[in-house]
Design an enzyme around this catalytic site. Structure first.
Site, PDB file in Angstrom:
ATOM      1  N   LYS A   1       0.825  -1.215   0.000  1.00  0.00           N
ATOM      2  CA  LYS A   1       0.000   0.000   0.000  1.00  0.00           C
ATOM      3  C   LYS A   1       0.857   1.263   0.000  1.00  0.00           C
ATOM      4  O   LYS A   1       0.455   2.274  -0.565  1.00  0.00           O
ATOM      5  CB  LYS A   1      -1.009   0.010   1.149  1.00  0.00           C
TER       6      LYS A   1
ATOM      7  N   ARG B   1      -5.468   2.884  11.798  1.00  0.00           N
ATOM      8  CA  ARG B   1      -5.150   1.467  11.953  1.00  0.00           C
ATOM      9  C   ARG B   1      -6.008   0.809  13.018  1.00  0.00           C
ATOM     10  O   ARG B   1      -5.879  -0.392  13.248  1.00  0.00           O
ATOM     11  CB  ARG B   1      -3.681   1.343  12.367  1.00  0.00           C
TER      12      ARG B   1
ATOM     13  N   ARG C   1      12.389  -7.626   1.566  1.00  0.00           N
ATOM     14  CA  ARG C   1      12.331  -6.163   1.477  1.00  0.00           C
ATOM     15  C   ARG C   1      13.606  -5.550   2.080  1.00  0.00           C
ATOM     16  O   ARG C   1      14.100  -6.026   3.097  1.00  0.00           O
ATOM     17  CB  ARG C   1      11.102  -5.670   2.249  1.00  0.00           C
TER      18      ARG C   1
ATOM     19  N   ARG D   1      14.780  -4.067   7.705  1.00  0.00           N
ATOM     20  CA  ARG D   1      14.306  -3.354   8.894  1.00  0.00           C
ATOM     21  C   ARG D   1      13.949  -4.333  10.004  1.00  0.00           C
ATOM     22  O   ARG D   1      13.440  -5.411   9.734  1.00  0.00           O
ATOM     23  CB  ARG D   1      13.045  -2.545   8.540  1.00  0.00           C
TER      24      ARG D   1
ATOM     25  N   ARG E   1       3.039  -8.654  13.490  1.00  0.00           N
ATOM     26  CA  ARG E   1       2.347  -7.518  12.872  1.00  0.00           C
ATOM     27  C   ARG E   1       1.086  -7.973  12.141  1.00  0.00           C
ATOM     28  O   ARG E   1       0.090  -7.265  12.125  1.00  0.00           O
ATOM     29  CB  ARG E   1       3.289  -6.784  11.898  1.00  0.00           C
TER      30      ARG E   1
END
Ligand code: AMP
Length: 214
Positions: free
Chosen positions: A13, A88, A127, A160, A171
């Site tokens: 997103k 969120r 990523r 990260r 998450r």
């Protein structure tokens, strides 16, 4: 135009939000990026947020609302924005609505970029992020020009902490529990649009643009 991007962490997103913001010349507001900038700058807000982010947990609503309400006051928000990573939780969504209603305003589109959990776990492991500018790449699908180096900052790219598989699983759990209820919230308002987030970046973007132009 006021757009909210919904979807699990790693659904893509953020990538789409940046493209939409560039097309409509409105700011891309990512609460995750704002927190990361604060962590880098070692601000009070950053220090508080880091404790939650490193565990894959959500930062408490009051800290998020404090920073986002301030951000909306900036002159670049006058023609709208693309929100990425906010709201969120249902309380955040209600607080956003309340702030907008005061100005006789509202969110026009909530775009859900849907990707299955297993795909996300694989994607996040590949990523790589630049901790200087916040740009993200992928070892297979979005490679930088020089391997391991940010195209813009020349900085070494890293995995990260919050993209590590064990944190990603947490998450995703948090997403399903606290953020997914927003899909029904915006569906009831008649502004929810779901797109399949597993295709090519440009195809997903085209699908979103069709929704925004309809
Ligand atoms: P993101 O880059 O959007 O995936 O955000 C990274 C992390 O920042 C999240 O896992 C949360 O810990 C925190 N965060 C970002 N936006 C919010 C929000 N709206 N509410 C609570 N926590 C947030």
């Amino acid at each position: 135009m006021k757009v909210i991007m919904l979807g699990a962490p790693g659904a893509g997103k953020g990538t789409q939000a940046k493209k939409i913001a560039a097309k409509y010349n409105i700011p891309h507001i990512s609460t995750g990026d704002i927190f990361r900038e604060n962590i880098k700058g070692e601000t009070q807000l950053g220090l508080k947020a880091k404790v939650y982010m490193d565990q894959g947990l959500l930062v408490p609503d009051e800290l998020v609302l404090e920073l986002i309400v301030d951000r909306f006051k900036a002159p670049d928000c006058k023609d709208g924005y693309v929100l990425d990573g906010f709201p969120r939780t249902i309380p955040q969504a209600k607080a956003l609505d309340a702030a907008l209603v005061k100005n006789n305003d509202r969110i026009e589109f909530a775009i859900d970029v849907y990707v299955a959990d297993e795909v996300i776990i694989d994607r996040m492991a590949g990523r790589r992020a630049c901790l200087d500018c916040g740009r993200t790449y992928h070892v297979d699908t979005l490679k930088p020009k020089v391997e391991g180096i940010c195209d813009y900052c020349n900085t070494k790219l890293v995995l990260r902490d919050d993209d590590k598989p064990e944190t990603v699983k947490m998450r995703l759990e948090v997403y399903h529990e606290q953020t997914q209820p927003l899909l029904d919230y915006y569906k009831e308002k008649g502004i929810l649009y779901s797109v399949d987030g597993t295709g090519a970046i440009d195809d997903i973007y085209e699908e979103i643009i069709q929704v925004l132009m309809a």
